[in-house]
Design an enzyme around this catalytic site. Structure first.
Site, PDB file in Angstrom:
ATOM      1  N   THR A  56       0.834  -1.213   0.000  1.00 18.23           N
ATOM      2  CA  THR A  56       0.000   0.000   0.000  1.00 18.23           C
ATOM      3  C   THR A  56       0.867   1.262   0.000  1.00 18.23           C
ATOM      4  O   THR A  56       2.028   1.247   0.447  1.00 18.23           O
ATOM      5  CB  THR A  56      -0.891   0.037   1.257  1.00 18.23           C
ATOM      6  N   HIS A  57       0.268   2.353  -0.518  1.00 16.98           N
ATOM      7  CA  HIS A  57       0.756   3.717  -0.251  1.00 16.98           C
ATOM      8  C   HIS A  57      -0.435   4.390   0.417  1.00 16.98           C
ATOM      9  O   HIS A  57      -1.262   5.023  -0.246  1.00 16.98           O
ATOM     10  CB  HIS A  57       1.097   4.449  -1.558  1.00 16.98           C
ATOM     11  N   ARG A  87       6.106   3.143   2.807  1.00 17.66           N
ATOM     12  CA  ARG A  87       6.222   4.546   3.216  1.00 17.66           C
ATOM     13  C   ARG A  87       7.628   5.112   2.978  1.00 17.66           C
ATOM     14  O   ARG A  87       7.822   6.317   2.958  1.00 17.66           O
ATOM     15  CB  ARG A  87       5.815   4.641   4.694  1.00 17.66           C
ATOM     16  N   LYS A  88       8.609   4.242   2.835  1.00 19.92           N
ATOM     17  CA  LYS A  88      10.002   4.656   2.600  1.00 19.92           C
ATOM     18  C   LYS A  88      10.442   5.737   3.583  1.00 19.92           C
ATOM     19  O   LYS A  88      10.775   6.864   3.212  1.00 19.92           O
ATOM     20  CB  LYS A  88      10.216   5.153   1.170  1.00 19.92           C
ATOM     21  N   THR A  95      11.894  10.965  14.799  1.00 18.86           N
ATOM     22  CA  THR A  95      10.799  11.331  13.895  1.00 18.86           C
ATOM     23  C   THR A  95      10.147  10.096  13.288  1.00 18.86           C
ATOM     24  O   THR A  95       8.919   9.986  13.261  1.00 18.86           O
ATOM     25  CB  THR A  95      11.326  12.275  12.790  1.00 18.86           C
ATOM     26  N   ARG A 225       0.827  -1.342 -11.836  1.00 17.81           N
ATOM     27  CA  ARG A 225      -0.053  -1.082 -12.966  1.00 17.81           C
ATOM     28  C   ARG A 225      -0.273  -2.297 -13.863  1.00 17.81           C
ATOM     29  O   ARG A 225      -1.333  -2.436 -14.475  1.00 17.81           O
ATOM     30  CB  ARG A 225       0.482   0.111 -13.771  1.00 17.81           C
TER      31      ARG A 225
HETATM   32  P1  5BU Z   1       4.203   0.021 -11.029  1.00 20.27           P
HETATM   33  O1  5BU Z   1       2.825   0.512 -11.336  1.00 20.27           O
HETATM   34  O2  5BU Z   1       4.351  -1.498 -11.145  1.00 20.27           O
HETATM   35  O3  5BU Z   1       5.273   0.775 -11.766  1.00 20.27           O
HETATM   36  O4  5BU Z   1       4.353   0.362  -9.454  1.00 20.27           O
HETATM   37  C1  5BU Z   1       5.540   0.122  -8.762  1.00 20.27           C
HETATM   38  C2  5BU Z   1       5.337   0.366  -7.269  1.00 20.27           C
HETATM   39  O5  5BU Z   1       6.540   0.054  -6.583  1.00 20.27           O
HETATM   40  C3  5BU Z   1       4.997   1.793  -6.891  1.00 20.27           C
HETATM   41  O6  5BU Z   1       4.129   1.749  -5.768  1.00 20.27           O
HETATM   42  C4  5BU Z   1       6.322   2.409  -6.491  1.00 20.27           C
HETATM   43  O7  5BU Z   1       6.159   3.397  -5.479  1.00 20.27           O
HETATM   44  C5  5BU Z   1       7.054   1.221  -5.935  1.00 20.27           C
HETATM   45  N1  5BU Z   1       8.529   1.254  -6.131  1.00 20.27           N
HETATM   46  C6  5BU Z   1       9.111   1.274  -7.370  1.00 20.27           C
HETATM   47  O8  5BU Z   1       8.420   1.306  -8.393  1.00 20.27           O
HETATM   48  N2  5BU Z   1      10.483   1.246  -7.473  1.00 20.27           N
HETATM   49  C7  5BU Z   1      11.301   1.212  -6.410  1.00 20.27           C
HETATM   50  O9  5BU Z   1      12.527   1.144  -6.546  1.00 20.27           O
HETATM   51  C8  5BU Z   1      10.676   1.206  -5.129  1.00 20.27           C
HETATM   52  C9  5BU Z   1       9.303   1.220  -5.022  1.00 20.27           C
HETATM   53 BR1  5BU Z   1      11.744   1.130  -3.647  1.00 20.27          BR
END
Ligand code: 5BU
Length: 253
Positions: A56-57, A87-88, A95, A225
């Site tokens: 999730t985000h 959340r990275k 914090t 996606r």
């Molecule tokens: P995509 O729609 O398959 O491109 O989504 C990729 C997801 O992985 C998306 O939520 C990014 O925030 C997440 N992500 C990424 O794409 N690449 C990275 O290196 C990291 C996270 Br860490």
């Protein structure tokens, strides 16, 4: 099947993940980057049988209420998948302790997996650990990213790997594009996976499940996606599940 990570030294969240992986024959995580509670729940329900992780985000949900994460939690426990809040974190220990525990989202009340950049130093691990007291949560360190022209250097990646290896009580593995550590207790999860596209127009780079699992030695593919933006997310999830699982079987043969 070698994916299991079922040694006694393994992080309890990895242990649970390995059990789901073997039971469901799935090493697929779906990145559920939709922006309403209704869409998120509908997507989670439709792909539940095919995934071992829902990523999730939570801060892109426009109508967030705690009811959403309660429902996701119940679904995850019933259907057998973990929840990874992407959340990275990237701040000082004090914090991030608050960011993971407090505020609107109270992430440590419902997530199984969280992630962080090691950029601020080891204090980020201690701060997150303090904010996650009371529940079993695993931390993934960001060792590499999928995006074009990112600023991860080889030495930064190496230092991240070394730090994970000596903090295995809380760190369960990495987000990376390839297997980076010989330590079999640490798991690798890879985003930037799509079977139809090479990238997007905002810097994303894609590889196939075969490249990621079979060639690069990662354990889990993270697909956004490619699944949620397809006409039929459930059947897309099944295709990615089968592709990533066959790649894992070939690798481990
Ligand atoms: P995509 O729609 O398959 O491109 O989504 C990729 C997801 O992985 C998306 O939520 C990014 O925030 C997440 N992500 C990424 O794409 N690449 C990275 O290196 C990291 C996270 Br860490």
């Amino acid at each position: 099947m070698k994916f299991p990570y079922l040694n006694s030294s393994v992080h309890p969240v990895s242990h649970k993940l390995a059990q789901y992986t073997c039971d469901k024959k799935s090493n697929l995580a779906v990145s559920a980057d939709v922006t309403t509670a209704k869409e998120l729940l509908a997507l989670a329900e439709s792909v539940a049988d095919h995934i071992v992780i829902l990523k999730t985000h939570i801060d892109i949900i426009t109508d967030f209420t705690p009811d959403l994460t309660e429902k996701l939690r119940a679904l995850a426990d019933n259907a057998g998948f973990l929840i990874f809040e992407d959340r990275k974190f990237a701040d000082i220990g004090n914090t991030v302790m608050h960011q993971v525990r407090d505020g609107v989202y109270q992430i440590s009340r419902w997530a199984d997996i969280i992630n962080a950049h090691l950029l601020p130093g080891k204090g980020i691990i201690d701060g997150l650990k303090a904010g996650c007291q009371g529940r079993e949560i695993g931390l993934l360190l960001l060792a590499q990213m999928s995006s074009k022209n990112n600023l991860f250097s080889d030495s930064y990646t190496k230092e991240t790997v070394r730090t994970a290896e000596i903090n295995k009580d809380f760190v369960m593995g990495f987000i990376a594009q390839e297997k980076l550590s010989d330590d079999e207790d640490l798991i690798t999860m890879t985003p930037g996976v799509n079977m139809a596209k090479k990238g997007d127009n905002l810097g994303q780079n894609y590889h196939t499940p075969q490249q990621v699992i079979q060639d690069n030695g990662s354990d889990i593919v993270i697909v956004g996606r490619g699944i949620y933006a397809s006409d039929d997310p459930k059947s897309a999830a099944l295709s990615y599940q089968q592709a990533a699982w066959s790649a894992l079987e070939v690798r481990n043969a």
